[in-house]
Design a protein around this motif. Structure first.
Motif, mmCIF file in Angstrom:
data_model
loop_
_atom_site.group_PDB
_atom_site.id
_atom_site.type_symbol
_atom_site.label_atom_id
_atom_site.label_comp_id
_atom_site.label_asym_id
_atom_site.label_seq_id
_atom_site.Cartn_x
_atom_site.Cartn_y
_atom_site.Cartn_z
ATOM 1 N N ALA A 146 1.120 -1.378 -0.108
ATOM 2 C CA ALA A 146 -0.105 0.018 0.056
ATOM 3 C C ALA A 146 0.842 1.460 -0.027
ATOM 4 O O ALA A 146 0.586 2.345 -0.881
ATOM 5 C CB ALA A 146 -1.131 -0.062 1.315
ATOM 6 N N VAL A 147 1.897 1.432 0.733
ATOM 7 C CA VAL A 147 2.828 2.362 0.799
ATOM 8 C C VAL A 147 3.605 2.639 -0.403
ATOM 9 O O VAL A 147 3.557 3.649 -0.907
ATOM 10 C CB VAL A 147 3.818 2.329 1.903
ATOM 11 N N LEU A 148 3.948 1.564 -0.934
ATOM 12 C CA LEU A 148 4.793 1.599 -2.248
ATOM 13 C C LEU A 148 3.675 2.367 -3.404
ATOM 14 O O LEU A 148 3.931 3.084 -4.159
ATOM 15 C CB LEU A 148 5.374 0.452 -2.737
ATOM 16 N N ILE A 152 4.039 5.636 -5.351
ATOM 17 C CA ILE A 152 4.295 5.583 -7.025
ATOM 18 C C ILE A 152 3.134 6.712 -7.524
ATOM 19 O O ILE A 152 3.534 7.620 -8.312
ATOM 20 C CB ILE A 152 3.957 4.221 -7.603
ATOM 21 N N THR A 153 2.013 6.811 -6.916
ATOM 22 C CA THR A 153 1.015 7.438 -7.365
ATOM 23 C C THR A 153 1.409 9.011 -6.908
ATOM 24 O O THR A 153 1.275 10.107 -7.821
ATOM 25 C CB THR A 153 -0.425 7.251 -6.562
ATOM 26 N N PHE A 154 2.115 9.186 -5.902
ATOM 27 C CA PHE A 154 2.603 10.739 -5.324
ATOM 28 C C PHE A 154 3.589 11.043 -6.534
ATOM 29 O O PHE A 154 3.623 12.471 -6.918
ATOM 30 C CB PHE A 154 3.010 10.568 -4.215
ATOM 31 N N SER A 155 4.625 10.275 -6.858
ATOM 32 C CA SER A 155 5.525 10.518 -7.612
ATOM 33 C C SER A 155 4.840 10.976 -9.263
ATOM 34 O O SER A 155 5.198 11.952 -9.794
ATOM 35 C CB SER A 155 6.567 9.513 -7.769
ATOM 36 N N LEU A 156 3.848 10.174 -9.607
ATOM 37 C CA LEU A 156 3.340 10.592 -10.959
ATOM 38 C C LEU A 156 2.668 11.771 -10.835
ATOM 39 O O LEU A 156 2.911 12.814 -11.624
ATOM 40 C CB LEU A 156 2.436 9.523 -11.237
#
Length: 173
Positions: A146-148, A152-156
């Motif tokens: 979930a954290v990963l 990934i979503t935040f980085s995008l």
């Protein structure tokens, strides 16, 4: 890891297995199953309870220690039951990979499949699928996945935001 496990889930035969086959051996593209019988309309003569008893007896002799029954499925086209067990050797803590196939007309064991007999490539594939779903390490594994996923979503989102800011004309002072 997410890319490799995603390929293992979505394109196992077209991409994942050919890419990994150079470093780790694979068996047939599908686990052992029971071939369709010549007479596909064989009657179901034994119930699921008798099939389960037969499968449980075989599994206790051949498989790693059993943790739980995962499922019983009747395949009428093949006139067989597929009984799945969760064992101590399964990489996934919630989904069993050890199976016993029992003939629905005679009660004989037709085939077995279990993780200890897997080739190295199949072991890698099993671990990637379990890691991808977060089921390999229970609640901790799910939390890490979930954290990963959020990272990934935040980085995008951050990348799109930075790109959008660079496209905006700058005010001249």
């Amino acid at each position: 890891m997410f890319a490799a496990s995603g390929l293992a889930l979505t394109l196992p035969d077209a991409v994942f297995r050919p890419a990994v086959a150079g470093i780790a051996a694979f068996g047939p593209s599908r686990p052992p199953t029971v071939a369709a019988r010549a007479d596909e309309h064989r009657p179901v003569r034994i119930g699921w309870d008798a099939a389960l008893a037969t499968a449980h007896h075989r599994a206790e002799r051949e498989f790693a220690p059993l943790r739980a029954l995962d499922g019983v499925r009747l395949d009428r086209a093949r006139a067989s039951y597929r009984i799945t067990f969760l064992t101590t050797d399964d990489p996934d803590r919630e989904i069993g990979h050890s199976r016993v196939y029992v003939a629905a007309d005679s009660g004989e064991v037709l085939a077995t499949a279990e993780p200890r007999r897997r080739l190295p490539g199949e072991v890698v594939e099993g671990w990637l699928v379990a890691l991808h779903g977060g089921t390999a390490f229970g609640v901790v594994g799910r939390a890490v996945v979930a954290v990963l996923g959020l990272a990934i979503t935040f980085s995008l989102g951050a990348g799109v935001w930075l790109w959008w800011r660079r496209r905006q004309p700058r005010a001249r002072a």
